[in-house]
Design a protein around this motif. Structure first.
Motif, PDB file in Angstrom:
ATOM      1  N   ASN A 299       1.922  31.501 -75.352  1.00 59.94           N
ATOM      2  CA  ASN A 299       1.182  30.272 -75.588  1.00 59.94           C
ATOM      3  C   ASN A 299      -0.272  30.432 -75.143  1.00 59.94           C
ATOM      4  OD1 ASN A 299       3.642  29.209 -76.368  1.00 59.94           O
ATOM      5  ND2 ASN A 299       3.961  28.049 -74.480  1.00 59.94           N
TER       6      ASN A 299
ATOM      7  N   HIS B 124       6.679  30.819 -87.705  1.00 61.20           N
ATOM      8  CA  HIS B 124       7.111  29.803 -86.748  1.00 61.20           C
ATOM      9  C   HIS B 124       8.623  29.630 -86.834  1.00 61.20           C
ATOM     10  CE1 HIS B 124       7.599  26.709 -89.943  1.00 61.20           C
ATOM     11  NE2 HIS B 124       6.591  27.348 -90.508  1.00 61.20           N
ATOM     12  N   SER B 125       9.180  28.983 -85.837  1.00 64.60           N
ATOM     13  CA  SER B 125      10.631  28.854 -85.708  1.00 64.60           C
ATOM     14  C   SER B 125      11.129  27.558 -86.359  1.00 64.60           C
ATOM     15  CB  SER B 125      11.015  28.879 -84.231  1.00 64.60           C
ATOM     16  OG  SER B 125      12.393  28.658 -84.062  1.00 64.60           O
ATOM     17  N   GLU B 126      12.271  27.669 -87.049  1.00 63.33           N
ATOM     18  CA  GLU B 126      12.936  26.502 -87.626  1.00 63.33           C
ATOM     19  C   GLU B 126      14.434  26.587 -87.364  1.00 63.33           C
ATOM     20  OE1 GLU B 126      12.168  25.977 -91.741  1.00 63.33           O
ATOM     21  OE2 GLU B 126      10.089  25.293 -91.458  1.00 63.33           O
TER      22      GLU B 126
ATOM     23  N   ARG C  13      18.350  29.178 -84.441  1.00 61.57           N
ATOM     24  CA  ARG C  13      17.044  29.083 -85.111  1.00 61.57           C
ATOM     25  C   ARG C  13      16.658  30.429 -85.713  1.00 61.57           C
ATOM     26  NH1 ARG C  13      14.800  24.314 -83.314  1.00 61.57           N
ATOM     27  NH2 ARG C  13      12.762  24.871 -84.174  1.00 61.57           N
TER      28      ARG C  13
ATOM     29  N   LYS D 124      -1.996  29.675 -80.445  1.00 60.39           N
ATOM     30  CA  LYS D 124      -1.091  28.528 -80.578  1.00 60.39           C
ATOM     31  C   LYS D 124      -0.771  27.971 -79.199  1.00 60.39           C
ATOM     32  CE  LYS D 124       1.394  29.760 -84.839  1.00 60.39           C
ATOM     33  NZ  LYS D 124       2.736  29.946 -85.432  1.00 60.39           N
TER      34      LYS D 124
ATOM     35  N   GLU E 124       1.934  26.343 -78.665  1.00 64.06           N
ATOM     36  CA  GLU E 124       3.362  26.642 -78.616  1.00 64.06           C
ATOM     37  C   GLU E 124       3.656  27.681 -79.695  1.00 64.06           C
ATOM     38  OE1 GLU E 124       5.636  25.644 -76.542  1.00 64.06           O
ATOM     39  OE2 GLU E 124       4.473  24.122 -75.438  1.00 64.06           O
TER      40      GLU E 124
ATOM     41  N   ASN F  10       5.837  26.894 -82.840  1.00 61.05           N
ATOM     42  CA  ASN F  10       5.433  25.880 -83.805  1.00 61.05           C
ATOM     43  C   ASN F  10       4.521  26.458 -84.878  1.00 61.05           C
ATOM     44  OD1 ASN F  10       6.885  24.053 -82.300  1.00 61.05           O
ATOM     45  ND2 ASN F  10       5.100  23.214 -81.240  1.00 61.05           N
ATOM     46  N   SER F  11       4.351  25.700 -85.953  1.00 55.91           N
ATOM     47  CA  SER F  11       3.487  26.158 -87.047  1.00 55.91           C
ATOM     48  C   SER F  11       2.012  25.873 -86.774  1.00 55.91           C
ATOM     49  CB  SER F  11       3.900  25.492 -88.361  1.00 55.91           C
ATOM     50  OG  SER F  11       3.769  24.076 -88.270  1.00 55.91           O
TER      51      SER F  11
END
Length: 200
Positions: free
Chosen positions: A75, A101-103, A125, A158, A160, A163-164
């Motif tokens: 981060n 990014h993570s989903e 994820r 980023k 985070e 995240n995107s």
């Protein structure tokens, strides 16, 4: 200690001391003490003079260049590109990159056996990649002469990493001093970045 010795010497001689002479002597002693304190010390390096070592270097040769994937593992820790601009670089260049990014890949839905409330949880994820672009506009930045080059620094970060959302910074670190104007692209994902020479 120097001051005490000086006053004691003057008193021991039993002579009147001119206040101006005493003040001047104190100044000389103070200056000598400062020089002694500094003797043998080494000046610290200029912290603002250090250049960040880039994660990737790329020469801008065509209207479209591929940056690949900015690898953001921590981060607020930037991934840095150094882009070399020469007299052969197009006035407008599009940089393509993938924003990872993570989903959630699989969602579990059930109910709490004690009170019947709904339970929704992500079971696992995965990482997805979105195609994005940076459009660089050099029309208002002087072109390098033969044999010269400019270095453009691009930094992604980023708050985070999963995240995107990301931030991008741009600057000319070698070449003419420039202002940078940045705005979100109207179509698609990414930013338009204009480099404008600063007037003296």
């Amino acid at each position: 200690m120097f001051l005490f010795t000086l006053i004691f010497t003057c008193s021991a001689n039993g002579e009147e001391v001119n206040p101006k002479d005493l003040t001047e002597a104190i100044k000389n002693v103070t200056g000598l003490e400062k020089k002694l304190d500094k003797a043998g010390t080494i000046a610290a390096d200029c912290q603002n003079c250090k250049t960040i070592e880039p994660d990737k270097k790329l020469e801008l040769k065509t209207k479209t260049e591929d940056l690949g994937i900015p690898l953001l593992y921590k981060n607020n820790v930037a991934y840095v590109y150094h882009l070399k601009r020469t007299k052969d670089t197009p006035l407008k260049t599009t940089l393509k990159f993938k924003n990872g990014h993570s989903e959630c890949a699989k969602v579990f839905m059930g109910s709490n056996p004690y009170n019947g409330s709904l339970i929704v949880e992500c079971m696992f994820r995965h990482t997805v990649y979105e195609e994005e672009e940076l459009d660089l506009n050099f029309k208002k930045l002087p072109m390098p002469a033969d044999g010269e080059e400019q270095i453009i620094e691009i930094k992604f970060s980023k708050p985070e990493t999963g995240n995107s959302f990301y931030t991008v910074e741009a600057d000319v670190i070698k070449g003419p001093s420039a202002k940078v104007a940045k705005d979100k692209k109207f179509w698609g994902y990414g930013y338009n970045i204009d480099f404008i020479e600063k007037q003296p």
